[in-house]
Enzyme design. Sequence first.
Site: not given
Length: 227
Positions: A6, A31, A33, A35, A64, A66, A135, A140-141, A143, A173, A195
């Site tokens: 990611s 990937h 992301d 947002m 992806h 979101m 998921m 949203g984040f 880590g 993910d 990621g």
Amino acid sequence: MIIAPSLLAGNHAAFGRDAVRVSKSGADWLHLDIMDGHFVPNISFGPQVVKAIRPLSKLFFDVHLMCAKPEVLLEPFAEAGADEMIVHVELGEQVSHLILKIKNLGKKVGLAVNPLTEISLVQPHLDKIDLLLVMTVNPGFGGQEFIHETLPKIQQAEAWRLEKKLKYRISVDGGINNQTAAECARVGADTFVAGTSLFGQRSLKVAINKMRKIVNACDPALADLKV
Ligand code: DX5
Ligand code: ZN
């Protein structure tokens, strides 16, 4: 098996360089992301970034979304070079139309389900999708820590896939590392978005190779060993 690093965990001042790095690492997909600050409390990047990195990589771009209103973004991302677009089942009534629109754009279609959302909501769409994204953190984040309570959902997705003789991929993910990837593989996942755990390694190539071996063996215990 597909391993999809990611880009969100990459260097945001050098997305191009990191896209090239991923392309040379033996990864299968990239990937991306997206947002929007509404569907999730964070903003990442948009179609222009995807368009800018598209010529730098031949990898399959797994986008992806979101986003609360993906409808207006599907065409821009298709034109920017997305190979697949994933929308969230939490969007409710819009979902069937979004799936159709992605297909009509000639792209692969994915459906994502958040940790707190009932897995049964995806059921009516299963025969129309190429990928189901379970998921394993709240989106949203990057880590965050893997939520183990999502494992039965993967198991259910795999049971439906066998029962209905369907071919959708089962992707996971969030919080995916060698240990959690193997746990997910054991219950049916075949596509692994990672990621932090991959970008955190000095050599992406070595890290991906190791994840592939551990997932192939479906053995979380191997995560602690040198393989
Ligand atoms: C989370 C994103 C993920 C994220 C995963 O909202 O959908 O794709 O980049 O990052 P890690 O692997 O760091 O949990
Ligand atoms: Zn994602």
